[in-house]
Design a protein around this motif. Structure first.
Motif, short mmCIF file in Angstrom:
data_model
loop_
_atom_site.label_atom_id
_atom_site.label_comp_id
_atom_site.label_asym_id
_atom_site.label_seq_id
_atom_site.Cartn_x
_atom_site.Cartn_y
_atom_site.Cartn_z
N PHE A 87 0.84 -1.21 0.00
CA PHE A 87 0.00 0.00 0.00
C PHE A 87 0.87 1.25 0.00
CE2 PHE A 87 -2.32 3.44 2.05
CZ PHE A 87 -3.53 3.42 1.38
N VAL A 88 0.47 2.25 -0.81
CA VAL A 88 1.15 3.55 -0.82
C VAL A 88 0.11 4.65 -0.62
CG1 VAL A 88 2.58 5.17 -2.13
CG2 VAL A 88 3.01 2.72 -2.32
N GLN A 89 0.27 5.38 0.47
CA GLN A 89 -0.62 6.49 0.78
C GLN A 89 -0.30 7.69 -0.11
OE1 GLN A 89 -3.22 6.95 2.82
NE2 GLN A 89 -3.33 9.08 2.14
N GLY A 90 -1.34 8.39 -0.55
CA GLY A 90 -1.13 9.60 -1.34
C GLY A 90 -0.38 10.67 -0.57
N SER A 91 0.51 11.37 -1.28
CA SER A 91 1.33 12.41 -0.64
C SER A 91 1.71 13.51 -1.63
CB SER A 91 2.61 11.79 -0.08
OG SER A 91 3.41 11.27 -1.14
N ALA A 92 1.05 13.55 -2.79
CA ALA A 92 1.47 14.43 -3.89
C ALA A 92 2.93 14.16 -4.27
CB ALA A 92 1.27 15.91 -3.54
N TRP A 93 3.29 12.87 -4.25
CA TRP A 93 4.63 12.40 -4.62
C TRP A 93 5.72 12.98 -3.72
CZ3 TRP A 93 1.36 14.28 -8.61
CH2 TRP A 93 0.76 13.28 -9.38
N THR A 94 5.36 13.28 -2.47
CA THR A 94 6.37 13.76 -1.52
C THR A 94 6.77 12.57 -0.64
OG1 THR A 94 4.66 14.63 -0.01
CG2 THR A 94 5.62 16.15 -1.64
N PHE A 95 6.36 12.55 0.64
CA PHE A 95 6.76 11.46 1.54
C PHE A 95 5.53 10.87 2.19
CE2 PHE A 95 8.80 9.55 5.32
CZ PHE A 95 9.80 8.84 4.69
N PRO A 96 5.11 9.66 1.80
CA PRO A 96 3.85 9.09 2.29
C PRO A 96 3.84 8.87 3.81
CG PRO A 96 4.62 7.90 0.36
CD PRO A 96 5.73 8.80 0.78
N ASP A 97 2.68 9.08 4.40
CA ASP A 97 2.45 8.81 5.82
C ASP A 97 2.05 7.34 5.97
OD1 ASP A 97 1.50 8.56 8.41
OD2 ASP A 97 0.28 10.38 8.36
N VAL A 98 2.93 6.53 6.56
CA VAL A 98 2.66 5.08 6.63
C VAL A 98 1.61 4.74 7.68
CG1 VAL A 98 4.91 4.37 5.73
CG2 VAL A 98 4.63 4.75 8.20
N TYR A 99 1.13 5.73 8.44
CA TYR A 99 0.15 5.46 9.50
C TYR A 99 -1.27 5.90 9.13
CZ TYR A 99 4.54 5.14 12.04
OH TYR A 99 5.81 4.80 12.42
N TYR A 100 -1.42 6.70 8.08
CA TYR A 100 -2.68 7.38 7.81
C TYR A 100 -3.85 6.41 7.65
CZ TYR A 100 -5.83 10.90 5.85
OH TYR A 100 -6.88 11.73 5.63
N GLN A 101 -3.65 5.34 6.91
CA GLN A 101 -4.74 4.38 6.64
C GLN A 101 -4.66 3.16 7.56
OE1 GLN A 101 -7.18 5.03 4.79
NE2 GLN A 101 -6.51 6.54 3.29
N MET A 102 -3.92 3.25 8.66
CA MET A 102 -3.75 2.08 9.51
C MET A 102 -5.08 1.45 9.96
SD MET A 102 -1.01 0.44 10.35
CE MET A 102 0.39 1.54 10.55
N PRO A 103 -6.11 2.22 10.34
CA PRO A 103 -7.37 1.59 10.73
C PRO A 103 -7.99 0.76 9.61
CG PRO A 103 -7.32 3.87 11.47
CD PRO A 103 -6.15 3.69 10.55
N GLN A 104 -7.99 1.31 8.37
CA GLN A 104 -8.56 0.57 7.24
C GLN A 104 -7.71 -0.66 6.91
OE1 GLN A 104 -8.23 3.84 7.41
NE2 GLN A 104 -10.15 4.81 6.82
#
Length: 250
Positions: free
Chosen positions: A20-37
């Protein structure tokens, strides 16, 4: 990366992997953002790895983010026993710029243009792709970077790197639609977007879906009526549909 695993109770079962890759506008993804899902999928028998990649604002133009995610996939395959991963059942899922990345990964499996030396004996191809509201054709932006609003311009300047003709042409490879080849074997794609998305126009997903279908690929699309970019886009019903898609193919 962060890795979420099923509670294994000491057994050595091998589980399908969701990268999984969280959206970040191609900067640095937040690896915790979708943790609940994502944790819901680990509870139901998937290993989930949520990845970061190099930041385009820190001097890492395209294809650095794509190279990094592909390297992450190969790393995970190289450590399949350690993480109880079935290396033959690897799926890719991303949101926004991560959705763009997921589409590129699905369309360029083991493409030597984007393969680095790390873990190069392993494959970075995937069996299935889920794209949530990812940009699919930003040609107009690439052609007119200087006209982009001030708050967004540095991102695309970073993706381009030095303002040369060669770099502008290379950046066109960030468009998944430019990689589709008719009748080439691809993994199945599930494309999902809200029709009230305020950041990525809904037509981007429609374009990708129709291009894939026209090329003979296995593609499905879900319109989430009234949904924005992230936020209330998510629901248990939608997560259930994603899981059903992954269950059938992984």
């Amino acid at each position: 990366m962060q890795i979420i695993k099923p509670w294994a109770n000491g057994d050595q079962a091998k589980y399908p992997l969701i990268v999984f890759v969280q959206g970040s506008a191609w900067t640095f993804p937040d690896v915790y953002y979708q943790m609940p899902q994502l944790s819901q999928f680990a509870r139901e028998g998937y290993v989930v790895a949520t990845l970061t990649h190099r930041n385009s604002l820190e001097g890492h133009p395209f294809p650095a983010f794509l190279e990094d995610v592909k390297t992450g996939i190969r790393f995970l395959r190289s450590n399949a026993d350690k993480y109880q991963i079935d290396p033959d059942r690897v799926g890719m899922w991303g949101t926004s710029s991560g959705g763009n990345t997921a589409l590129l990964v699905g369309l360029t499996g083991d493409d030597p243009r984007y393969k680095t030396k790390e873990y190069e004996e392993y494959s970075d191809a995937v069996k299935v792709v889920v794209d949530c509201f990812g940009p699919t054709d930003i040609t107009d932006i690439v052609d007119e970077i200087e006209l982009i609003p001030d708050e967004m311009r540095p991102i695309f300047e970073g993706l381009r790197g030095e303002n040369t003709k060669e770099n502008i042409q290379r950046l066109m490879e960030i468009n998944p639609v430019n990689h589709i080849i008719k009748d080439k074997p691809y993994p199945p794609f599930l494309i999902i977007q809200g029709d009230r998305d305020e950041l990525v126009d809904y037509s981007q997903s429609e374009l990708m879906y129709h291009r894939l279908v026209d090329a003979g690929a296995d593609a499905s699309m879900i319109c989430v009526e009234g949904a924005p970019h992230e936020g209330s886009f998510w629901s248990n019903e939608l997560l259930g549909l994603i899981k059903e898609f992954l269950d059938q193919r992984l």
